[in-house]
Design a protein around this motif. Structure first.
Motif, short mmCIF file in Angstrom:
data_model
loop_
_atom_site.label_atom_id
_atom_site.label_comp_id
_atom_site.label_asym_id
_atom_site.label_seq_id
_atom_site.Cartn_x
_atom_site.Cartn_y
_atom_site.Cartn_z
N LEU A 222 38.20 35.23 -10.57
CA LEU A 222 37.96 34.22 -11.60
C LEU A 222 38.78 32.96 -11.34
CD1 LEU A 222 37.99 36.31 -14.91
CD2 LEU A 222 36.08 35.81 -13.39
N ASP A 223 38.12 31.82 -11.53
CA ASP A 223 38.82 30.54 -11.46
C ASP A 223 39.08 29.96 -12.84
OD1 ASP A 223 38.86 30.01 -8.46
OD2 ASP A 223 36.74 30.42 -8.81
N GLY A 224 38.54 30.60 -13.87
CA GLY A 224 38.75 30.14 -15.23
C GLY A 224 38.09 31.06 -16.22
N ARG A 225 38.57 31.05 -17.48
CA ARG A 225 38.00 31.85 -18.55
C ARG A 225 37.90 31.00 -19.81
NH1 ARG A 225 42.15 36.29 -19.22
NH2 ARG A 225 41.37 36.23 -21.36
N PHE A 226 36.80 31.14 -20.53
CA PHE A 226 36.61 30.42 -21.78
C PHE A 226 36.27 31.40 -22.89
CE2 PHE A 226 36.05 27.12 -18.71
CZ PHE A 226 36.27 25.91 -19.34
N LEU A 227 36.83 31.18 -24.07
CA LEU A 227 36.43 31.90 -25.28
C LEU A 227 35.47 31.02 -26.07
CD1 LEU A 227 39.84 33.30 -26.61
CD2 LEU A 227 37.88 34.66 -25.92
N VAL A 228 34.36 31.60 -26.53
CA VAL A 228 33.37 30.84 -27.30
C VAL A 228 33.10 31.58 -28.60
CG1 VAL A 228 31.03 29.89 -27.32
CG2 VAL A 228 32.32 29.96 -25.18
N ASP A 229 33.17 30.88 -29.72
CA ASP A 229 32.90 31.51 -31.00
C ASP A 229 31.40 31.70 -31.18
OD1 ASP A 229 31.81 29.23 -32.96
OD2 ASP A 229 33.38 28.38 -31.69
N SER A 230 31.02 32.59 -32.09
CA SER A 230 29.62 32.97 -32.25
C SER A 230 28.75 31.82 -32.74
CB SER A 230 29.49 34.16 -33.20
OG SER A 230 30.10 35.30 -32.65
N ALA A 231 29.27 31.02 -33.68
CA ALA A 231 28.48 29.91 -34.20
C ALA A 231 28.12 28.93 -33.08
CB ALA A 231 29.25 29.19 -35.31
N THR A 232 29.08 28.63 -32.21
CA THR A 232 28.82 27.73 -31.08
C THR A 232 27.81 28.34 -30.12
OG1 THR A 232 31.04 26.77 -31.23
CG2 THR A 232 29.88 26.53 -29.13
N ALA A 233 27.96 29.64 -29.82
CA ALA A 233 27.03 30.30 -28.90
C ALA A 233 25.61 30.31 -29.45
CB ALA A 233 27.51 31.73 -28.64
N ILE A 234 25.47 30.61 -30.74
CA ILE A 234 24.14 30.69 -31.35
C ILE A 234 23.50 29.31 -31.41
CG2 ILE A 234 22.93 31.17 -33.51
CD1 ILE A 234 25.06 33.43 -33.94
#
Length: 304
Positions: A222-234
């Motif tokens: 991995l060169d990077g990791r991101f956390l994404v909340d559900s509202a943003t993903a949807i």
């Protein structure tokens, strides 16, 4: 129908161009027969167990899953003549249970607070006590190898030079397998992992930040990791449908959101997004309005 697993389309997202020399592509894994990338690994793991003589027609296969793998297993078991027992954490997308019942799978629900680790432990115990075959997507190396030999090969064979690969982390099999294969072609590729941000009621195992590291995940890949909340993903998944006419799943929305952020930072290059499932199964939950309102309670559901 099992011959339709894999060989999914790789297309360009022509309506998401932000800069002339930055192009964004997506691999549409929702085109697999049961609607997700998990058809690839489930079929491979079942057929490997058959080759080893571990399972026979009429046996029961047990697996822990929050949705797509369970659906893939139920589908493939119908084709091959197995019974299915799945262990699922509570608070998954509402339609998951309905789909599994339609397929005839038997469901054991576990407390959401136990996360996937709790579901895995229960599945292993059931296999031990009842003589079921435990599929083991989280630690079965066939998972990783399948993506190296099939998904990765398909991408390489298109001739597309991938400068950035964006993938949901999940079991770690997809991102590690693809990273290993694509780095053979382009050692300078950047591999970016995406994972969900979880609410307080979902503890322990779906997010790396909460202590669970999938055994198949190679951090060095991995060169990077991101956390994404559900509202943003949807909401991002909704944007895919509005702009491209592609009904993609929630994890695909998260991957798109990260891909667009990366595109803004680059002056050139090809970005490949793994759209791991389609969006049809999420429609009964109607999460779009809640996402528009930015409701944090969406993070208390295992959308992906």
């Amino acid at each position: 129908v099992l011959d339709l697993v894999g060989n999914t389309p790789l297309i360009e997202l022509v309506h998401f161009k932000s800069k002339p020399d930055v192009r964004i592509f997506a691999k549409l894994e929702g085109q697999n027969p049961s609607g997700s990338i998990k058809d690839r690994i489930v079929l491979a793991m079942v057929e490997e167990a058959e080759r080893q003589g571990i399972i026979n027609v009429g046996d029961t296969i047990v697996e822990a899953s929050s949705g797509n793998t369970a659906i893939s297993l139920a589908f493939i078991a119908k084709q091959k003549g197995y019974s299915v027992q799945v262990v699922i954490p509570g608070e998954v997308a509402p339609s998951i249970g309905d789909l599994l019942k339609l397929y005839g799978a038997k469901i054991t629900w576990c407390e959401p607070v136990a996360g996937m680790k709790g579901a895995i432990d229960i599945a292993k115990e059931m296999a031990h006590k009842s003589g079921f075959h435990y599929l083991g997507q989280f630690d079965n190396n066939i998972n990783l190898q399948t993506h190296y030999h099939t998904t990765g090969r398909e991408i390489v064979e298109t001739g597309l030079k991938v400068d950035v690969l964006v993938v949901g982390i999940g079991t770690g099999g997809t991102i590690t397998g693809l990273s290993n294969r694509l780095r053979e072609v382009n050692p300078d590729i950047s591999v970016i992992g995406v994972e969900p941000r979880l609410g307080e009621s979902l503890q322990g195992l779906r997010s790396l930040s909460e202590g669970y590291v999938p055994p198949l995940l190679d951090f060095d890949s991995l060169d990077g990791r991101f956390l994404v909340d559900s509202a943003t993903a949807i909401e991002s998944a909704r944007t895919i449908t509005e702009k491209e006419g592609i009904l993609a799943g929630v994890s695909s929305g998260a991957v798109l959101n990260v891909g667009l952020r990366i595109a803004e930072r680059r002056d050139s290059g090809n970005i490949l997004l793994m759209f791991s499932d389609g969006g049809w199964k999420y429609l009964p939950a109607s999460p779009w309005e809640a996402a528009l309102a930015g409701k944090e309670s969406l993070d208390d559901i295992h959308w992906w």
